[in-house]
Design a protein around this motif. Structure first.
Motif, mmCIF file in Angstrom:
data_model
loop_
_atom_site.group_PDB
_atom_site.id
_atom_site.type_symbol
_atom_site.label_atom_id
_atom_site.label_comp_id
_atom_site.label_asym_id
_atom_site.label_seq_id
_atom_site.Cartn_x
_atom_site.Cartn_y
_atom_site.Cartn_z
ATOM 1 N N SER A 29 0.815 -1.211 0.000
ATOM 2 C CA SER A 29 0.000 0.000 0.000
ATOM 3 C C SER A 29 0.850 1.263 0.000
ATOM 4 C CB SER A 29 -0.886 0.022 1.243
ATOM 5 O OG SER A 29 -0.088 0.208 2.406
ATOM 6 N N GLY A 30 2.157 1.126 0.299
ATOM 7 C CA GLY A 30 2.978 2.319 0.436
ATOM 8 C C GLY A 30 2.817 2.977 1.798
ATOM 9 N N GLY A 31 1.840 2.504 2.575
ATOM 10 C CA GLY A 31 1.665 3.057 3.917
ATOM 11 C C GLY A 31 2.575 2.353 4.906
ATOM 12 N N SER A 32 2.493 2.762 6.165
ATOM 13 C CA SER A 32 3.369 2.148 7.153
ATOM 14 C C SER A 32 2.759 2.276 8.539
ATOM 15 C CB SER A 32 4.729 2.845 7.150
ATOM 16 O OG SER A 32 4.558 4.178 7.577
ATOM 17 N N ILE A 33 3.206 1.410 9.416
ATOM 18 C CA ILE A 33 2.918 1.598 10.840
ATOM 19 C C ILE A 33 4.267 1.727 11.526
ATOM 20 C CG2 ILE A 33 1.936 0.614 12.942
ATOM 21 C CD1 ILE A 33 -0.091 -0.848 11.223
ATOM 22 N N LEU A 34 4.497 2.871 12.134
ATOM 23 C CA LEU A 34 5.795 3.168 12.723
ATOM 24 C C LEU A 34 5.682 3.041 14.236
ATOM 25 C CD1 LEU A 34 6.289 6.369 10.550
ATOM 26 C CD2 LEU A 34 7.093 4.073 10.023
ATOM 27 N N ARG A 53 8.653 4.557 18.481
ATOM 28 C CA ARG A 53 8.420 5.485 19.610
ATOM 29 C C ARG A 53 7.985 4.786 20.876
ATOM 30 N NH1 ARG A 53 7.910 11.085 18.291
ATOM 31 N NH2 ARG A 53 7.634 11.539 20.479
ATOM 32 N N ILE A 54 7.274 3.653 20.696
ATOM 33 C CA ILE A 54 6.735 2.958 21.858
ATOM 34 C C ILE A 54 7.834 2.632 22.851
ATOM 35 C CG2 ILE A 54 5.601 0.822 22.569
ATOM 36 C CD1 ILE A 54 4.306 0.869 19.789
ATOM 37 N N HIS A 103 9.152 4.628 2.292
ATOM 38 C CA HIS A 103 8.396 4.999 1.097
ATOM 39 C C HIS A 103 8.886 4.343 -0.175
ATOM 40 C CE1 HIS A 103 6.977 8.758 3.422
ATOM 41 N NE2 HIS A 103 6.255 7.705 3.691
ATOM 42 N N ARG A 160 11.600 11.674 15.820
ATOM 43 C CA ARG A 160 10.854 11.763 14.579
ATOM 44 C C ARG A 160 10.828 10.391 13.912
ATOM 45 N NH1 ARG A 160 8.100 16.050 11.723
ATOM 46 N NH2 ARG A 160 7.827 15.204 9.641
ATOM 47 N N SER A 161 9.653 9.923 13.550
ATOM 48 C CA SER A 161 9.527 8.637 12.870
ATOM 49 C C SER A 161 9.397 8.861 11.374
ATOM 50 C CB SER A 161 8.286 7.895 13.354
ATOM 51 O OG SER A 161 8.228 7.886 14.751
ATOM 52 N N ALA A 199 9.069 6.801 7.361
ATOM 53 C CA ALA A 199 8.925 5.565 6.596
ATOM 54 C C ALA A 199 9.801 5.633 5.355
ATOM 55 C CB ALA A 199 7.469 5.372 6.195
#
Ligand SMILES: Nc1nc2c(ncn2[C@@H]2O[C@H](COP(=O)(O)OP(=O)(O)OP(=O)(O)O)[C@@H](O)[C@H]2O)c(=O)[nH]1
Ligand SMILES: [Mg+2]
Lengths: 319, 563, 135
Positions: free
Chosen positions: A93-98, A101-102, A121, A116-117, A119
């Protein structure tokens, strides 16, 4: 709702360390917004004080936890620390879950830390360009140390850490391959090796294996004042962190000396190449759009061959 | 092993079914097709057009058996509801101990036969009411309990020998149990006679509900301590309620709910056995808690299969010899996640159907959800309606007259056996991959749950999973305005003032000494954490005192979320 | 090439019900957005600091423990102190209608409750970002 603040107007606010302004210019750098290029050029010229550290290692090797632990130490010693955490985008999808930070929540409210997170891309070289521009911005905003975390897989990620002043490769016990750095092809790029999770009993084996492997490789490594150390750390107990931070400082000293000239030149060459290629592609897309469609039609009717048509296109941009 | 049918009869029956498919069914389908190309249960098990005796030909008759007999497929007891109805146990709790005490008394007056306590989030997570993390949450989703004084107030005037109390709490469960023990002692009860349940199932928290304080190992050790302490000192008390409910609410399939719960069971029993105690000394008091979802027959089959699987695990794997160690007893709750905001009165019907399936599945106690739970915590009116739903089933439908009335149904028996098989397969897979704790660390369970939850969301969106009022029969008429349970903003203040009172009046020197002792005990995994905790509570310690002290050596758990 | 929409998803308060937030995270990722997840049990300051540093287009706050009227006023106050002007805030979870109305008055752009179909969620967020304009 919001109005567009010109990038040049963000600069004085960034110098004052205003988070909102820093965040916005990073967003524009990441998006390669043409309007922001002058401001970014200004930032580039003024940057150079910060120590940029690249940290890589296979997924789950404990990089983010380590970044959190070392940042806490650096901050306690009076440093301001910027963290750039890079995770891959979904190829579908080109998206991400970053989620890096957790692991760094204790730092969320610390005014001397900026996280700063980002992706990847999936755009060749794109993320290297954005992370380095981001490091410049954090540098002029007054951050002394900038840590870039990337997953040690894939060309792009390796390039990012190569382009930092100090490259740290993390291996962890219990992740299957005993020396993950080899598999990831990053054994040679390390300025220092860390074995994480050394509170675990199986960490010793990873440490010994890694040291042995490095001795075998020693012949390949060119003579220099810097000896690549192998350090065992635990982010849980804090073990080895002081040694690690001292090693970072030692490497920084060398990298700002004349020993570091070659590295600095390499990084500059790398950045120049990435930026130029990106611009070239942009020009190509802009300049050849209609001609390309036309040539494609002709090609499909066999009125020419792909080689000469392509050469025509390229020449139309470069001449 | 006795087969239900001999091979020749089974083959003949299968041939007959084939012919029926070819003639009657095919002929009918030509005139009018079916609504879907293939049919599945909500948990994704394919279902046939109809079932015959041939479908259970391979299920040994011994596996079906009789109620109250190994492997207890048909019920843990021989007479079931003919002797005693299930316990109608509505969970309740809000505000301060006084507020909850009033609600309990109201429910008992309405005919409720057991109580179950809902705690507020700070209590569940081990924070005192005046901790910064507690802000805005004190007494909101449940009752706030900080000290023994709160516990005493909450159960004031309730006869603990008649009404069994269930404490729905996990990472801080041992502290609540300590309070309960102090109360029983103060009232002069014989500890070996008091009944009740504490949930204390920490593994499913890491998998699903995400109420955790300490890392996994010390958390499991606390559970072990609760079980072993109770086995010696509270012989009629259920020291754990191993729960699938929350796994399901987090989005799992019914199969995952059942199988993961059995994996957790195995982990706990293994841990307790390591202390040297015999399985028959504690297994009779292991209790369970499952959801009852919307797929009527599937849920019944799930419960029946769970009883069978449990009996086999306890007998064959752990060598239990006492039948009490092999009887799975469970509390059941209808599925909160199935409730909707639009057309909220439909929730009454949903809950009623689920409750009926729970009863036909042989539950020992039941909570039915309030129709307003998709808005906030239930009002008194919604709770009364939910309780009446159970009472209607118990008194008006006569389903209670026959034990396991669906036993022998070709479909239900066949699905029961299928569930059993699949549960054992998952148990094997988990063990092969390193066991529950390792797989929690790897995010394995979490990933499976998240995947099923995501699929369910997509199926609801496409309409493949109908949801009345949400994706089907949506009408424009506005729902009658709902009055939700109000939150009293003075709760925190009232609560904190009592807690401060306790802090002021306790022997602080002794308190400090006991906390040091707590650390010594905690650092030595061979000791049991209960006795010193009971001492602390008796001396006026707050929950936060114990938890914060232990955090200094154990740290806090931080999960790596999977998507 | 336009940048993906950046979203920060946060669980605020003590409840750990993350079924909804995870479904939302996956849905948005599958729609091509960059989703930053903060993990469970976050405080308003942690969330606001993260949102500002990450310069997200949208801050999504999920809560099921009823603390919306405590949490959102704090979030808005902190954002103002930071000088953040164009952050879009959406809420998700379980809450009574009156509370949903109340937080919208404070400036929450959208309250997306349980059972919002994924496609609608994506469409709503895209609309909110395009209404805001370039930044
Ligand atoms: N025992 C132990 N576990 C650790 C340590 N550091 C990290 N971990 C665990 O290792 C797992 C992965 O840690 P992360 O910090 O997320 O690793 P990462 O390399 O950043 O992972 P990605 O960003 O997904 O590539 C987590 O479960 C951590 O709790 C350590 O020092 N000791
Ligand atoms: Mg990481």
């Amino acid at each position: 709702m919001g109005e567009y603040v010109p990038s040049q107007d963000l600069l004085p606010r960034i110098d004052r360390g205003e988070t909102v302004a820093i965040g916005r210019l990073i967003t524009r750098a990441e998006g390669d917004v043409p309007e922001a290029r002058d401001a970014l050029a200004n930032v580039y010229k003024r940057s150079g004080k910060a120590h940029v550290i690249g940290i890589t290692g296979v997924p789950g090797s404990g990089k983010s936890t380590l970044v959190a632990a070392m940042t806490a130490k650096l901050v306690a010693s009076g440093k301001r620390v910027g963290v750039i955490a890079v995770d891959p985008s979904s190829p579908y999808s080109g998206g991400s879950i970053l989620g890096d930070r957790i692991r760094m929540t204790e730092l969320a409210n610390n005014p001397n830390v900026y996280i700063r997170s980002m992706a990847t891309h999936g755009e060749m070289g794109g993320v290297a360009r954005s992370t380095l521009a981001t490091a410049d911005i954090l540098d002029v905003a007054g951050f002394d140390v900038i840590i870039i975390e990337t997953v040690g897989v894939g060309q792009d990620e390796v390039e990012i850490v190569k382009a930092s002043h100090t490259t740290v490769v993390v291996s962890a016990p219990g992740l299957g391959d005993d020396i993950q750095a080899i598999k990831a092809g990053v054994l040679e790029i390390a300025d220092m090796h860390l074995v994480s999770k050394c509170d675990r009993p199986d960490a010793n084996k990873t440490l010994t294996d890694l040291k042995q492997m490095l001795t075998l490789n020693a012949a390949k490594i060119a003579q220099s004042a810097w000896r690549t150390p192998v350090i065992g750390v635990s982010s849980l107990t804090g073990m080895g962190l002081d040694e690690f931070i001292a090693a970072l400082e030692g490497h920084r000293k060398i990298s700002v000396s004349s020993e570091g000239d070659k590295r600095r030149l390499e990084i500059a060459a790398f950045r120049l190449e990435k930026t130029a290629k990106r611009m070239l592609l942009e020009e190509f897309d802009k300049a050849t759009g209609s001609a390309r469609a036309e040539l494609a039609h002709r090609l499909s009717r066999k009125e020419g061959d792909p080689y000469s048509f392509a050469l025509d296109l390229v020449r139309s941009v470069t001449q | 092993m006795t087969k239900a049918l001999d091979k020749a009869t089974a083959d003949a029956l299968r041939a007959q079914e084939k012919a029926w498919e070819a003639n009657e069914v095919a002929g009918f389908l030509k005139k009018a097709g079916e609504t879907k190309p293939a049919f599945f249960t909500l948990g994704d098990f394919p279902v046939k057009r109809t079932y015959t005796a041939a479908d259970i030909a391979d299920t040994p008759l011994e596996d079906i058996g009789l109620p109250g007999q190994y492997p207890f497929t048909r019920g843990p007891y021989p007479t079931m509801y003919r002797s005693r109805n299930w316990t109608m146990r509505q969970i309740a709790g809000f505000g301060t101990a006084e507020d909850t005490n009033k609600r309990f008394k109201f429910l008992i007056a309405q005919g409720q036969t057991g109580i179950s306590t809902d705690f507020d989030m700070p209590t569940l997570m081990g924070y005192d009411s005046d901790h910064p993390m507690s802000e805005g949450e004190v007494g909101r989703e449940g009752v706030a309990i900080d000290t023994f004084a709160d516990m005493e107030m909450m159960l004031e005037g309730i006869d603990l020998e008649k009404i069994s109390v269930s404490l729905t709490i996990n990472p801080s469960a041992w502290i609540l149990l300590a309070m309960y023990i102090c109360l029983a002692e103060k009232r002069g009860y014989d500890l070996n006679k008091i009944s009740g349940t504490v949930q204390a199932d920490i593994l499913k928290e890491f998998m699903a509900q995400k109420e955790f304080i300490f890392p996994i190992e010390p958390s499991v050790r606390i559970v072990r301590d609760i079980i072993t302490y109770s086995a010696k000192n509270l012989k009629r008390y259920n020291p754990i309620n191993i729960s699938g409910y929350h796994i399901s609410e987090a989005g799992s399939s019914p199969l995952q709910e059942a199988a993961f719960t059995m994996c957790n069971l195995i982990t706990y029993v293994d841990e307790v056995l390591k202390t040297g105690i015999k399985v028959d000394e504690f297994a009779p008091r292991l209790a369970f808690f499952f959801v009852c979802q919307a797929d009527f027959f599937e849920e019944i089959a799930k419960f029946r299969a769970l009883r069978r699987v449990y009996a086999k695990i306890m007998k064959e794997r752990f060598g239990a010899t006492n039948p009490e160690s092999m009887r799975l007893r469970f509390h059941c709750q209808t599925a909160a996640a199935s409730l909707t905001k639009p057309q909220y009165m439909n929730n009454v019907m949903r809950t009623s159907n689920q409750a009926l399936a729970a009863v036909l599945g042989g539950c020992q106690s039941l909570h039915t959800n309030g129709y307003d739970e998709a808005f906030a915590i239930p009002t008194e009116d919604a709770m009364r309606m939910a309780l009446r739903t159970q009472q209607v089933i118990a008194d008006e439908t006569n389903v209670t007259q026959v034990v396991d009335p669906l036993g022998g149904s070709y479909y239900v028996e066949s699905l029961t056996t299928e569930y059993e098989k699949r549960i054992f397969e998952i148990i094997d897979e988990v063990e092969k991959n390193g066991g529950v704790i390792k797989l929690i660390n790897d995010g394995w369970f979490q990933r499976h749950i998240a995947d099923f939850a995501y699929e369910t969301a997509l199926r609801k969106e496409s309409g493949e999973k109908p949801c009345i009022g949400v994706n089907k029969y949506v009408d424009g008429t506005p729902d009658p305005k709902i009055h939700t349970h109000p939150y009293d903003y003075s709760t925190a203040e009232r609560q904190i003032s009592r807690t401060n009172e306790v802090r002021k009046n306790r022997d602080n020197k002794k308190h400090e000494e006991l906390l040091k002792q707590l650390l010594v005990v905690a650092k030595d995994p061979n000791q049991n954490i209960m006795p010193v905790s009971i001492e602390l509570i008796r001396n006026g310690a707050t929950m936060g005192d114990l938890v914060e002290t232990l955090k200094t050596i154990w740290g806090s758990y931080r999960e790596s979320p999977v998507f | 090439m336009s940048q993906p929409i950046r979203v920060l998803l946060a669980k605020v308060g003590l409840d750990g019900h993350d079924r909804g937030v995870k479904i939302v995270a996956r849905t948005l990722r599958d729609a091509g957005m960059d989703v930053i997840y903060t993990g469970l049990h976050r405080t308003p300051d942690e969330v606001v600091n993260a949102a500002v540093q990450e310069d997200v287009d949208i801050l999504g706050v999920s809560l099921l423990s009823g603390v919306q009227l405590t949490v959102f006023p704090k979030i808005f106050k902190l954002l103002e102190e930071k000088g953040s002007k164009d952050l879009i805030i959406v809420a998700g979870g379980v809450m009574p209608d009156e509370d949903a109305e109340a937080i919208k008055k404070m400036g929450v752009a959208e309250v997306l409750l349980q059972d919002t179909p994924p496609a609608q969620l994506v469409a709503n967020l895209k609309r909110l970002v395009s209404e805001r304009g370039p930044r």
